[in-house]
Each structure stands twice: as structure tokens, then as C-alpha cells.
Design an enzyme around this catalytic site. Structure first.
Site, PDB file in Angstrom:
ATOM      1  N   ARG A  18      27.733  53.665  43.051  1.00 46.57           N
ATOM      2  CA  ARG A  18      27.309  55.057  43.167  1.00 46.57           C
ATOM      3  C   ARG A  18      25.785  55.104  43.139  1.00 46.57           C
ATOM      4  O   ARG A  18      25.145  54.251  42.503  1.00 46.57           O
ATOM      5  CB  ARG A  18      27.858  55.864  41.986  1.00 46.57           C
ATOM      6  CG  ARG A  18      29.332  56.206  42.104  1.00 46.57           C
ATOM      7  CD  ARG A  18      29.590  57.258  43.173  1.00 46.57           C
ATOM      8  NE  ARG A  18      30.998  57.646  43.253  1.00 46.57           N
ATOM      9  CZ  ARG A  18      31.861  57.174  44.155  1.00 46.57           C
ATOM     10  NH1 ARG A  18      31.488  56.281  45.054  1.00 46.57           N
ATOM     11  NH2 ARG A  18      33.116  57.599  44.166  1.00 46.57           N
ATOM     12  N   HIS A  32      27.055  55.952  52.964  1.00 46.68           N
ATOM     13  CA  HIS A  32      28.263  55.983  52.109  1.00 46.68           C
ATOM     14  C   HIS A  32      29.512  55.687  52.951  1.00 46.68           C
ATOM     15  O   HIS A  32      30.492  56.452  52.932  1.00 46.68           O
ATOM     16  CB  HIS A  32      28.384  57.336  51.389  1.00 46.68           C
ATOM     17  CG  HIS A  32      29.254  57.272  50.154  1.00 46.68           C
ATOM     18  ND1 HIS A  32      29.014  57.996  49.025  1.00 46.68           N
ATOM     19  CD2 HIS A  32      30.381  56.560  49.896  1.00 46.68           C
ATOM     20  CE1 HIS A  32      29.946  57.753  48.116  1.00 46.68           C
ATOM     21  NE2 HIS A  32      30.796  56.868  48.621  1.00 46.68           N
TER      22      HIS A  32
END
Ligand code: GLV
Length: 309
Positions: free
Chosen positions: A224, A272
Site C-alpha cells: 500500500r 495500482h
């Protein structure tokens, strides 16, 4: 029984039919057509609005479309008494392994340097390093980390893993806990972050950690954005303590146009996409999780909220 599907990034035209096939007998509804909230038994979600899950009075379980569950735990009204199941499905796992292997090879084979040479029309061989001379360290040895380790071992890298509690993985040295972190870092030429985001791992990729890596190490962050202190990475790239990085996740997504990472010559940026849940295999996995929960069992990926993953 009814299942609600909610995601703004996953394609409902693939998901809804896949869920209907995998769950005959279950009514599948697509956000925002919730209907009567009291009829929803299961919610399969990615980034639901704050308080939304708490507004479903007869919800039996929450299913996360992603492997990460921080998009759920940041909701202060999350019904924490309900079972929460992270996505564990073969498409997501093999996609992540592909990305980690691709980027490990990219840095190992010095592709950034060769692309730079190509720009300058330079024909020059750089000193080769064998895979078994390259030490790859994987932080986080859950479903995704363990699979990536397995493939990296098969490529003959010198692989180690680090996790909160000790794991045993064939062919890899396994380190555990804070006390073994320095030894793990000291032998990681390529560091891969696949940790869950928890209070303990927030900002773990920071200046102090970078200083413990061998000089000229590479960092691959596919966990993350919040794992990384971005300024610390920029500073470590500046001094050469970190040679290069691949960043797939960011604190601010989409990555703002003024982020220095976009144009940094030693950083690979991807939006992502390291791995995506594949609707067909994921629907099967979630159907199996629901059947297991209905039978009173423990499905793969059941989250321990006290632990945070
Ligand atoms: C993606 O980020 C996931 O959590 O699967």
C-alpha cells in the site's frame, strides 16, 4: 438470499454474470440498486462508502474484492462483529507473482540502465550478476508473498522472507518479528513489500529501514502507498543508498501530476495494477467462502480484526 456487489473500479459486466453462475440460488444485486437493505445477506465490496455496511441490518458477512482490507477497516462504523473475508483467489495470486517476478528481473537485469543507454545510443555491456548472487527479500508472507517467494526461488534467486510470525517456505530463509528485521534487511538487494497495511506496518518503508539495506538496493512496493514514506525514498535515491524503485501504490491515488515519481529516472510507476482480481475465479472463491460460512466453517482469507489482517 441476496448478495450485493459494490465496486467503482471492477467491471460489473464481468462480475455479475460470474457471481450468478457461481452462486445459483443467490440473488445478485449491483450497487447502487440495493433494494431493501434488510434483504442483503452478503456484501462483496471494494471501498464502500463510510457507514454503508452498518446500514445493512441482516448482513451475515463482508467479502473484500481485494486482498487488502484497509479499505474496510478505515470505516469507523464497520460492523466488526461480522466475519470479514479477504480475497484469496488464484487469479489475484498469480497476477501478483507475475508482477513481482517481472520487476525483480527488471532490476536484477538492470533494465533501467539499459533503457537509459538506449536513449543515449550507448552499446555497452554491464557486469552480469547471477540470480543466486542476487538477494531478494519479501516482506509479508501471506498468500501473495508466499507464492512470489516460491517463483523467485525457482528462478534461483537467493530469497528470504520476513513476516510477523515465523513461516517456513521451501528454499527461502525465513525471518520473523522486529528483532530479525535488521538481519533480513542487511541481505536484501531487492526488497519487495507485500505487507498488509496495519498500524505496525504504516510508514515501515522509511529512512531508517532504507539505511539498513545494502547500498544500491532496489525497492518494489506492491503493498500500500501508506507503507512508504515518499520523501525518505526520494532522499535515499538521491544519495544512491537506494538505486531504483518500482512503485505500484501511492498515498494519493491517482498519483498527482506534480509527484516527483512520475519523471524520476530511477523509478518505475504503475497505477495500482500489480494484480487484479479476476471475476471468474474470484466469484468461485467467494461462492466457496459463502458455502463454508453457511456451514459454520472457516473460509480461506478470514480476517482476524484484532491482528488487522
Ligand atoms: C488490491 O490492492 C488488493 O487489495 O487486492
Amino acid at each position: 438470499m441476496a448478495l450485493l456487489f459494490k465496486s467503482d473500479v471492477d467491471r460489473p459486466d464481468s462480475w455479475i454474470p460470474a457471481l450468478r453462475t457461481a452462486l445459483p440460488g443467490m440473488e445478485v444485486r449491483k450497487w447502487p440498486e440495493v433494494g431493501d437493505p434488510a434483504e442483503i445477506d452478503y456484501a462483496l465490496v471494494w471501498q464502500p462508502p463510510e457507514g454503508f455496511l452498518a446500514s445493512l441490518p441482516h448482513l451475515k458477512a463482508i467479502l473484500s474484492i481485494g486482498a487488502g482490507i484497509d479499505h474496510l477497516t478505515r470505516d469507523p462504523k464497520l460492523p466488526r462483529h461480522l466475519p470479514l473475508v479477504r480475497m484469496v483467489e488464484p487469479g489475484l495470486t498469480s497476477g501478483m507473482t507475475e508482477f513481482v517476478v517481472m520487476q525483480s528481473l527488471f532490476h536484477h537485469r538492470r533494465l533501467l540502465d539499459y533503457l537509459d543507454q538506449q536513449d543515449r545510443k550507448v552499446w555497452r555491456e554491464l557486469a552480469p550478476v547471477a540470480a543466486w548472487q542476487r538477494r531478494v527479500g519479501v516482506m509479508g508472507l501471506g498468500e501473495l508473498g508466499a507464492d512470489a517467494v516460491d517463483r523467485l526461488v525457482r528462478l534461483r534467486f537467493d530469497v528470504a522472507g520476513w513476516s510477523r510470525s515465523r513461516r517456513a517456505l521451501p528454499g527461502a530463509a525465513c525471518f520473523a518479528g522486529q528483532e530479525e528485521l535488521p538481519a533480513f534487511l542487511a541481505r536484501s538487494d531487492i526488497l519487495v513489500c507485500l505487507l498488509p497495511l496495519t498500524e505496525e506496518t504504516d510508514s515501515i518503508l522509511n529512512a531508517q529501514l532504507f539505511a539498513q539495506l545494502p547500498k544500491g538496493a532496489c525497492v518494489i512496493n506492491v503493498g500500500r502507498g501508506e507503507h512508504l514514506v515518499e520523501q525518505d525514498l526520494l532522499a535515499a535515491l538521491e544519495t544512491g543508498q537506494i538505486d531504483s524503485a518500482t512503485l505500484d501504490v501511492f498515498r494519493d491515488e491517482p498519483l498527482p501530476p506534480d509527484s516527483p515519481f512520475w519523471s524520476h529516472p530511477r523509478v518505475v510507476v504503475t497505477p495500482h495494477i500489480a494484480s487484479m482480481t479476476i471475476p471468474e475465479t474470484a466469484a468461485e472463491a467467494m461462492a466457496e467462502a459463502i458455502r463454508t460460512l453457511e456451514a459454520g466453517g472457516t473460509p480461506p482469507g478470514l480476517v482476524d480484526l484484532a491482528r488487522g489482517y
